[in-house]
Design an enzyme around this catalytic site. Structure first.
Site, PDB file in Angstrom:
ATOM      1  N   ASN A   1       0.833  -1.210   0.000  1.00  8.93           N
ATOM      2  CA  ASN A   1       0.000   0.000   0.000  1.00  8.93           C
ATOM      3  C   ASN A   1       0.863   1.254   0.000  1.00  8.93           C
ATOM      4  OD1 ASN A   1      -2.338  -1.510   0.102  1.00  8.93           O
ATOM      5  ND2 ASN A   1      -2.738  -1.148   2.264  1.00  8.93           N
TER       6      ASN A   1
ATOM      7  N   ARG B   1     -10.444  -4.394 -14.296  1.00 13.34           N
ATOM      8  CA  ARG B   1      -9.337  -5.244 -13.829  1.00 13.34           C
ATOM      9  C   ARG B   1      -9.743  -6.707 -13.985  1.00 13.34           C
ATOM     10  NH1 ARG B   1      -5.696  -1.888 -11.148  1.00 13.34           N
ATOM     11  NH2 ARG B   1      -6.607  -0.070 -10.107  1.00 13.34           N
TER      12      ARG B   1
ATOM     13  N   ARG C   1      -4.930   1.575 -13.075  1.00 16.07           N
ATOM     14  CA  ARG C   1      -3.574   1.809 -12.575  1.00 16.07           C
ATOM     15  C   ARG C   1      -2.861   0.513 -12.191  1.00 16.07           C
ATOM     16  NH1 ARG C   1      -1.856   7.167 -11.866  1.00 16.07           N
ATOM     17  NH2 ARG C   1      -3.812   7.584 -10.793  1.00 16.07           N
TER      18      ARG C   1
ATOM     19  N   HIS D   1     -15.489   3.039 -15.095  1.00 17.08           N
ATOM     20  CA  HIS D   1     -15.502   2.155 -13.935  1.00 17.08           C
ATOM     21  C   HIS D   1     -16.764   1.294 -13.882  1.00 17.08           C
ATOM     22  CE1 HIS D   1     -11.976   3.277 -11.522  1.00 17.08           C
ATOM     23  NE2 HIS D   1     -12.119   4.481 -12.029  1.00 17.08           N
TER      24      HIS D   1
ATOM     25  N   TYR E   1     -12.734  -9.286  -1.661  1.00 19.82           N
ATOM     26  CA  TYR E   1     -13.435  -8.024  -1.419  1.00 19.82           C
ATOM     27  C   TYR E   1     -14.948  -8.222  -1.441  1.00 19.82           C
ATOM     28  CZ  TYR E   1      -8.828  -6.265  -2.816  1.00 19.82           C
ATOM     29  OH  TYR E   1      -7.482  -6.030  -2.913  1.00 19.82           O
TER      30      TYR E   1
END
Length: 536
Positions: free
Chosen positions: A47, A376, A406, A436, A469
């Site tokens: 991170n 992604r 990214r 997105h 997630y």
């Protein structure tokens, strides 16, 4: 002079560092299983790397081009924000050193630790020395830095041994050794269960053998973090160049961008810091000394490679996602979803049902098209496998691929090329906007009519992260949502951001206005004494 105080809770960057501190606090919590604490240490470090590359990189650019432009919430200039970040990050380094030392000390009793030479027997030291001389030393490319051997470009996040040498003629020179990234980084210590050294630690230990005609005055391991906040300007694209080729060129530039941070392992001295700062064009405040390895990704390897009989008691119990009772996976899914909506909640329910839907659609003779937005993907993406299969089976496949995800840009470029080679249509979104949205539209024929199955969700079409997630995934045969999805993809293909929809709320044109209107409506109901509710 009294230090200027800033309202840190109002500054986005300092607030983010507070968040990452909470990740580190998970690593320090004795209630967390021991090997899970190792994982939190690795996540904290990863991170922080990304934070320096992206957020500090952006502030660095602002400092160069708009030095007096203050942050609207905290009133801090870019330079003031960077200085505050450096101060706060230094505290986190000290905290991480302490946590790592504590966890590693406990692991020593379990023979699952990163050990130093002083913790080894002479026999073990001799064995690792032979490992170095026969398997590592021949692969090293050491360099003395002088007029004929200039200071090399240091690759982002790669590790180097940096040392000060006294030559036989009495002169002092700096030397540098790239740590080969192709070597296995974790080196088992002989005659232990799972203790290990890292390859960079072993090279550092034997620097004198790499420069045999010099005396090593000082040695350390260094690692540079570079600005990764690449600025994209569609005006730079040649008329005969497609967006994917432009992104390839931009990504090559990333590795050459300015240094933002220099890390040094354990040891430092003023001469080395001054020399490195001069050549990297950074200030001493951007130099951080770490008592722990500079890169902690290896901790996942350490946990994963040890026998499960040893690691299982030191990890959280594995969780297996459930299959929803709303669908029978043994029967075709398209008719079931056409009959009733299905809402999946990852990771508690399995993404495999959505993957099964895609696979089914790729082979169903009644399906005519599959359209999807991609941000992604997993490295070996089943989503791409099924889209390719659908195209090879003669179905129309459209993928809106966001190349600007990214640090996933290269993977997305590879996937886009694979999809195109299979006959899929690939488009890349809009200038100044990232796409997105997560939406997949399956169009099929039934009893002479065109029908749709639409999947809308949060998160990504990534099998790996869907098991980590929390995200929602709605699959519906609602014809109104299906018509909205058809209009959405048509608008994406003609670069129309202002399209109108009956049920979908899309940004940047409609979402905020619609949400504010719904909030206002609930306020009106509350004022009138009627039942009202807002759930976000």
């Amino acid at each position: 002079m009294e230090e200027k105080r800033y309202p840190f809770t109002q500054n986005r960057e300092i607030s983010w560092l507070r968040f990452n501190q909470r990740v580190l606090e998970e690593a320090s919590d004795p209630r967390v299983p021991l090997l899970e604490r190792l994982k939190f240490l690795a996540i904290f470090t990863s991170n922080l790397d990304e934070f320096f590359m992206v957020r500090c990189g952006s502030l660095y650019d602002q400092m160069l081009f708009g030095p007096d432009q203050a942050d609207a919430k905290s009133g801090m200039t870019p330079k003031e924000q960077l200085q505050a970040i450096y101060r706060e990050a230094r505290k986190l380094y000290a905290m991480r050193d302490a946590v790592y030392r504590d966890v590693n000390k406990t692991l020593q009793a379990l023979y699952l630790a990163n050990v130093s030479r002083k913790n080894m027997s002479r026999k073990q030291q001799k064995s690792l020395q032979q490992e170095f001389e026969h398997k590592i030393l021949p692969l090293l490319s050491p360099q003395i830095i002088d007029a004929h051997h200039p200071f090399p470009h240091l690759i982002n996040k790669e590790q180097y041994i940096f040392c000060e040498l006294q030559l036989n003629n009495g002169k002092k020179r700096f030397g540098i050794i790239p740590v080969p990234s192709f070597l296995d980084r974790v080196i088992p210590v002989p005659d232990t269960r799972d203790d290990y050294m890292l390859v960079e630690q072993l090279i550092l230990q034997h620097v004198d053998k790499v420069f045999p005609k010099s005396r090593v005055v000082f040695k350390t391991i260094i690692r540079v973090t570079r600005n990764a906040d690449i600025n994209l300007n569609d005006k730079d694209i040649d008329e005969d160049e497609d967006y994917r080729q432009y992104m390839k060129k931009i990504l090559k530039k990333r590795s050459r961008l300015s240094a933002i941070r220099l890390e040094m392992y354990k040891y430092t001295n003023p001469e080395a810091v001054s020399y490195l700062c001069s050549h990297l064009h950074i200030e001493p405040e951007q130099v951080f000394v770490s008592r722990v390895p500079l890169e902690l990704k290896h901790l996942f390897q350490v946990v994963g490679s040890a026998p499960s009989s040893r690691t299982a008691p030191l990890l959280y119990q594995p969780f297996t996602p459930e299959t929803t009772t709303q669908l029978d996976p043994e029967k075709p899914l398209i008719p079931q979803i056409a009959d009733h909506d299905v809402l999946l909640f990852y990771p508690y329910q399995d993404i495999d049902l959505f993957l099964k839907l895609l696979k089914e659609a790729s082979w169903d003779k009644n399906v005519v098209s599959i359209k999807i937005t991609i941000y992604r993907l997993a490295d070996n993406s089943k989503v791409v496998d099924y889209l390719v299969q659908a195209a090879e089976n003669g179905k129309e496949v459209l993928a809106l691929m966001e190349l600007r995800a990214r640090f996933d840009e290269s993977n997305n470029i590879r996937m886009a090329e694979r999809l195109e080679n299979a006959g899929c249509t690939v488009i890349y979104g809009f200038e100044n906007y990232k796409v997105h949205s997560k939406i997949c539209l399956i169009t099929y024929q039934s009893h002479g009519q065109i029908r749709t199955i639409t999947q809308i969700g949060t998160g990504n079409y990534n099998e790996k992260t869907s098991r980590q997630y929390t995200d929602l995934s709605l699959m519906t045969g609602d014809p109104v949502i299906g018509q909205d999805a058809i209009a959405f993809f048509q608008n994406m293909q003609i670069s129309n951001l202002s399209g109108s929809y009956k049920k979908l709320l899309t940004s940047p044109r409609q979402l905020k206005h619609a949400v504010m209107g719904k909030i206002d409506r609930q306020i009106e109901l509350a004022k009138a004494g009627k039942p009202s509710r807002i759930m976000l």
